[in-house]
Design a protein around this motif. Sequence first.
Motif: not given
Length: 141
Positions: A79-97
């Motif tokens: 996830i940290v790599k994904f954030i850095e590679e995509n310059a994510i400032a606002v991250l949405n976290v999703a998943g099942p109930r």
Amino acid sequence: MAEDGVIPDRYPLIPLPQGGYRQRTRLNVSDSDGTVILYNESLNGGARLARNLCALLKRPYLLINARETPDSVVATEKIVKFIEENAIAVLNVAGPRASGWPAGYCFASDVISGVIGCLANGLKQEVAAGLSPEGESGSRA
């Protein structure tokens, strides 16, 4: 309202008066810079909807299948790599109930706590090195 009751006031959420989970999921995807979807074994329900909306809206997303990546440290690193590679400032976290994946809360809590810790440590290292969070020198002549 959450699946298990009223959401405490300490969480700064904006309720959708007439919106259901589909509208809420769409806004969460469109209002963020990218989405991480945590799930276990199969992608279905709201987690699948989030992935489909990311693809439709051309938003970056990362799928973390806890069955394939059960180690929260490894998931955190992805996830940290994904954030850095995509310059994510606002991250949405999703998943099942919670009812669809009872162990998911613990997994998500460990992973997201790890992400926050890694990002906070990275920021501390930048400050210690004399860099602003934007990567520029912190001192001016």
